[in-house]
Design a protein around this motif. Structure first.
Motif, PDB file in Angstrom:
ATOM      1  N   ALA A  45       0.828  -1.211   0.000  1.00 29.68           N
ATOM      2  CA  ALA A  45       0.000   0.000   0.000  1.00 29.68           C
ATOM      3  C   ALA A  45       0.858   1.254   0.000  1.00 29.68           C
ATOM      4  CB  ALA A  45      -0.929  -0.010   1.207  1.00 29.68           C
ATOM      5  N   TRP A  46       2.085   1.159   0.472  1.00 27.99           N
ATOM      6  CA  TRP A  46       2.965   2.333   0.513  1.00 27.99           C
ATOM      7  C   TRP A  46       3.322   2.828  -0.882  1.00 27.99           C
ATOM      8  CZ3 TRP A  46       3.005   5.143   4.565  1.00 27.99           C
ATOM      9  CH2 TRP A  46       2.790   4.572   5.813  1.00 27.99           C
ATOM     10  N   TRP A  47       3.339   1.956  -1.881  1.00 29.81           N
ATOM     11  CA  TRP A  47       3.581   2.399  -3.259  1.00 29.81           C
ATOM     12  C   TRP A  47       2.456   3.309  -3.731  1.00 29.81           C
ATOM     13  CZ3 TRP A  47       8.007   2.259  -5.622  1.00 29.81           C
ATOM     14  CH2 TRP A  47       8.937   1.295  -5.285  1.00 29.81           C
ATOM     15  N   MET A  48       1.217   2.947  -3.400  1.00 31.31           N
ATOM     16  CA  MET A  48       0.070   3.757  -3.802  1.00 31.31           C
ATOM     17  C   MET A  48       0.047   5.089  -3.044  1.00 31.31           C
ATOM     18  SD  MET A  48      -1.543   2.174  -6.153  1.00 31.31           S
ATOM     19  CE  MET A  48      -0.023   1.506  -6.777  1.00 31.31           C
ATOM     20  N   ILE A  49       0.397   5.053  -1.767  1.00 33.89           N
ATOM     21  CA  ILE A  49       0.447   6.289  -0.975  1.00 33.89           C
ATOM     22  C   ILE A  49       1.540   7.211  -1.519  1.00 33.89           C
ATOM     23  CG2 ILE A  49       0.971   7.225   1.324  1.00 33.89           C
ATOM     24  CD1 ILE A  49      -0.329   4.618   2.436  1.00 33.89           C
ATOM     25  N   GLY A  50       2.712   6.654  -1.826  1.00 33.74           N
ATOM     26  CA  GLY A  50       3.802   7.444  -2.384  1.00 33.74           C
ATOM     27  C   GLY A  50       3.458   8.022  -3.749  1.00 33.74           C
ATOM     28  N   ALA A  51       2.769   7.252  -4.580  1.00 32.85           N
ATOM     29  CA  ALA A  51       2.360   7.746  -5.896  1.00 32.85           C
ATOM     30  C   ALA A  51       1.364   8.883  -5.757  1.00 32.85           C
ATOM     31  CB  ALA A  51       1.754   6.614  -6.712  1.00 32.85           C
ATOM     32  N   PHE A  52       0.451   8.786  -4.807  1.00 34.17           N
ATOM     33  CA  PHE A  52      -0.517   9.852  -4.580  1.00 34.17           C
ATOM     34  C   PHE A  52       0.172  11.130  -4.115  1.00 34.17           C
ATOM     35  CE2 PHE A  52      -3.211  12.168  -1.554  1.00 34.17           C
ATOM     36  CZ  PHE A  52      -4.248  12.537  -2.400  1.00 34.17           C
ATOM     37  N   VAL A  53       1.106  11.009  -3.175  1.00 37.73           N
ATOM     38  CA  VAL A  53       1.821  12.181  -2.669  1.00 37.73           C
ATOM     39  C   VAL A  53       2.651  12.822  -3.778  1.00 37.73           C
ATOM     40  CG1 VAL A  53       3.647  12.918  -1.067  1.00 37.73           C
ATOM     41  CG2 VAL A  53       1.834  11.385  -0.285  1.00 37.73           C
ATOM     42  N   LEU A  54       3.345  12.027  -4.556  1.00 38.61           N
ATOM     43  CA  LEU A  54       4.155  12.555  -5.658  1.00 38.61           C
ATOM     44  C   LEU A  54       3.286  13.237  -6.714  1.00 38.61           C
ATOM     45  CD1 LEU A  54       6.984  12.764  -6.907  1.00 38.61           C
ATOM     46  CD2 LEU A  54       6.511  10.605  -8.067  1.00 38.61           C
ATOM     47  N   PHE A  55       2.171  12.622  -7.067  1.00 44.87           N
ATOM     48  CA  PHE A  55       1.267  13.208  -8.051  1.00 44.87           C
ATOM     49  C   PHE A  55       0.680  14.520  -7.531  1.00 44.87           C
ATOM     50  CE2 PHE A  55      -2.947  13.749  -9.925  1.00 44.87           C
ATOM     51  CZ  PHE A  55      -2.621  13.735 -11.275  1.00 44.87           C
TER      52      PHE A  55
END
Length: 70
Positions: A45-55
């Motif tokens: 789930a951390w990949w999705m959280i990181g992608a959201f923050v970066l986006f």
């Protein structure tokens, strides 16, 4: 061995006959980025959280350059 999920698709040809196609649900053509993984090897789930923050940070950075904002 796990049971495979079968996806059935019905299409009607030009002559009116019904054609039934059976295929593996993981190989459906209407899903672009489906990846088959073993049980227990899901993406973190951390990949999705990181992608959201970066986006979100990219959108804010790009919109900060738009003139006329308060």
């Amino acid at each position: 061995m796990a049971a495979e999920k079968i996806y059935r698709q019905e299409t009607v040809t030009d002559t009116g006959s019904v054609k039934i196609i059976e295929m593996d649900a993981a190989r459906r053509t209407d899903v672009l980025f489906r990846v088959r993984r073993e049980e227990g090897h899901e993406i973190s789930a951390w990949w999705m959280i990181g992608a959201f923050v970066l986006f979100s940070a990219t959108v804010v950075a790009l919109l900060s350059g738009v003139p006329g904002s308060a």
